[in-house]
Design a protein around this motif. Sequence first.
Motif, PDB file in Angstrom:
ATOM      1  N   TYR A   1       0.865  -1.179   0.000  1.00 55.75           N
ATOM      2  CA  TYR A   1       0.000   0.000   0.000  1.00 55.75           C
ATOM      3  C   TYR A   1       0.898   1.223   0.000  1.00 55.75           C
ATOM      4  O   TYR A   1       1.844   1.303   0.778  1.00 55.75           O
ATOM      5  CB  TYR A   1      -0.900  -0.001   1.238  1.00 55.75           C
ATOM      6  CG  TYR A   1      -1.670   1.289   1.452  1.00 55.75           C
ATOM      7  CD1 TYR A   1      -2.656   1.696   0.559  1.00 55.75           C
ATOM      8  CD2 TYR A   1      -1.418   2.092   2.557  1.00 55.75           C
ATOM      9  CE1 TYR A   1      -3.360   2.864   0.757  1.00 55.75           C
ATOM     10  CE2 TYR A   1      -2.129   3.259   2.772  1.00 55.75           C
ATOM     11  CZ  TYR A   1      -3.102   3.644   1.871  1.00 55.75           C
ATOM     12  OH  TYR A   1      -3.805   4.808   2.079  1.00 55.75           O
TER      13      TYR A   1
ATOM     14  N   GLU B   1      -2.814   5.282  -3.125  1.00 53.48           N
ATOM     15  CA  GLU B   1      -3.687   6.427  -2.888  1.00 53.48           C
ATOM     16  C   GLU B   1      -2.810   7.670  -2.947  1.00 53.48           C
ATOM     17  O   GLU B   1      -1.846   7.787  -2.193  1.00 53.48           O
ATOM     18  CB  GLU B   1      -4.362   6.362  -1.519  1.00 53.48           C
ATOM     19  CG  GLU B   1      -5.564   5.467  -1.464  1.00 53.48           C
ATOM     20  CD  GLU B   1      -6.342   5.641  -0.182  1.00 53.48           C
ATOM     21  OE1 GLU B   1      -7.465   6.168  -0.260  1.00 53.48           O
ATOM     22  OE2 GLU B   1      -5.825   5.270   0.880  1.00 53.48           O
TER      23      GLU B   1
ATOM     24  N   HIS C   1      -3.814  11.946   5.447  1.00 49.33           N
ATOM     25  CA  HIS C   1      -4.229  10.950   6.446  1.00 49.33           C
ATOM     26  C   HIS C   1      -5.740  11.008   6.639  1.00 49.33           C
ATOM     27  O   HIS C   1      -6.404   9.974   6.717  1.00 49.33           O
ATOM     28  CB  HIS C   1      -3.500  11.211   7.767  1.00 49.33           C
ATOM     29  CG  HIS C   1      -3.865  10.259   8.848  1.00 49.33           C
ATOM     30  ND1 HIS C   1      -3.536  10.489  10.149  1.00 49.33           N
ATOM     31  CD2 HIS C   1      -4.523   9.087   8.862  1.00 49.33           C
ATOM     32  CE1 HIS C   1      -3.964   9.497  10.912  1.00 49.33           C
ATOM     33  NE2 HIS C   1      -4.576   8.636  10.138  1.00 49.33           N
TER      34      HIS C   1
ATOM     35  N   LYS D   1      -8.038  11.769   4.559  1.00 48.77           N
ATOM     36  CA  LYS D   1      -8.772  11.261   3.398  1.00 48.77           C
ATOM     37  C   LYS D   1      -8.461   9.803   3.066  1.00 48.77           C
ATOM     38  O   LYS D   1      -9.219   9.161   2.352  1.00 48.77           O
ATOM     39  CB  LYS D   1      -8.470  12.117   2.172  1.00 48.77           C
ATOM     40  CG  LYS D   1      -9.112  13.474   2.203  1.00 48.77           C
ATOM     41  CD  LYS D   1      -8.960  14.136   0.865  1.00 48.77           C
ATOM     42  CE  LYS D   1      -9.778  15.408   0.818  1.00 48.77           C
ATOM     43  NZ  LYS D   1      -9.729  16.019  -0.507  1.00 48.77           N
ATOM     44  N   ALA D   2      -7.348   9.312   3.554  1.00 46.88           N
ATOM     45  CA  ALA D   2      -6.893   7.965   3.179  1.00 46.88           C
ATOM     46  C   ALA D   2      -7.808   6.890   3.746  1.00 46.88           C
ATOM     47  O   ALA D   2      -8.340   7.020   4.848  1.00 46.88           O
ATOM     48  CB  ALA D   2      -5.468   7.740   3.673  1.00 46.88           C
ATOM     49  N   SER D   3      -7.967   5.837   2.986  1.00 46.82           N
ATOM     50  CA  SER D   3      -8.678   4.649   3.475  1.00 46.82           C
ATOM     51  C   SER D   3      -7.632   3.549   3.643  1.00 46.82           C
ATOM     52  O   SER D   3      -7.470   2.692   2.780  1.00 46.82           O
ATOM     53  CB  SER D   3      -9.789   4.240   2.509  1.00 46.82           C
ATOM     54  OG  SER D   3      -9.278   4.090   1.203  1.00 46.82           O
TER      55      SER D   3
ATOM     56  N   PRO E   1      -5.785   0.431   4.227  1.00 48.76           N
ATOM     57  CA  PRO E   1      -6.208  -0.972   4.282  1.00 48.76           C
ATOM     58  C   PRO E   1      -5.509  -1.709   5.423  1.00 48.76           C
ATOM     59  O   PRO E   1      -4.546  -1.207   5.997  1.00 48.76           O
ATOM     60  CB  PRO E   1      -5.766  -1.522   2.925  1.00 48.76           C
ATOM     61  CG  PRO E   1      -4.578  -0.697   2.575  1.00 48.76           C
ATOM     62  CD  PRO E   1      -4.839   0.669   3.132  1.00 48.76           C
ATOM     63  N   SER E   2      -5.983  -2.881   5.711  1.00 50.95           N
ATOM     64  CA  SER E   2      -5.322  -3.718   6.714  1.00 50.95           C
ATOM     65  C   SER E   2      -4.715  -4.934   6.019  1.00 50.95           C
ATOM     66  O   SER E   2      -5.034  -5.241   4.879  1.00 50.95           O
ATOM     67  CB  SER E   2      -6.318  -4.158   7.790  1.00 50.95           C
ATOM     68  OG  SER E   2      -7.371  -4.883   7.198  1.00 50.95           O
TER      69      SER E   2
ATOM     70  N   ARG F   1      -3.466  -0.921  11.879  1.00 57.60           N
ATOM     71  CA  ARG F   1      -4.198  -1.688  10.868  1.00 57.60           C
ATOM     72  C   ARG F   1      -3.340  -2.749  10.199  1.00 57.60           C
ATOM     73  O   ARG F   1      -3.863  -3.657   9.561  1.00 57.60           O
ATOM     74  CB  ARG F   1      -4.784  -0.757   9.815  1.00 57.60           C
ATOM     75  CG  ARG F   1      -5.858   0.166  10.403  1.00 57.60           C
ATOM     76  CD  ARG F   1      -6.653   0.897   9.364  1.00 57.60           C
ATOM     77  NE  ARG F   1      -7.268   0.053   8.371  1.00 57.60           N
ATOM     78  CZ  ARG F   1      -8.424  -0.613   8.506  1.00 57.60           C
ATOM     79  NH1 ARG F   1      -9.081  -0.556   9.636  1.00 57.60           N
ATOM     80  NH2 ARG F   1      -8.910  -1.334   7.519  1.00 57.60           N
TER      81      ARG F   1
END
Length: 111
Positions: A5, A31, A42, A44-46, A48-49, A80
Amino acid sequence: MASLYVLGDSHTQALGPRLKSRLSEHTVRVEAFPGHSTDRAHGKASIPSGQDVVVLSLGGNDFGNKASQRAALVSAVTARNPGARIVWFGPFTALRSDVDARHALQTRAQK
């Protein structure tokens, strides 16, 4: 197959497609938030795990001391993605002297 990521700004926007192409045997998620500071990206970021590697490339749009924002982002990523390798590489050089000076300050702060 490793999962990667990448979260960053306009530099990441340009780098993302190249990473996906070069690392096609891996899962690569990118992203990019051009013009965003560390804390805005930070927000706005999604994140992931379950990632094996997380690359953060932010700081070029930061002004002032952003140590707490960087720490908050790294904490969120770590929570995460326990056990993931986290790599942060800071601002690149810029052609405009005022932007380059800001990037240099952020690079020193990130060290």
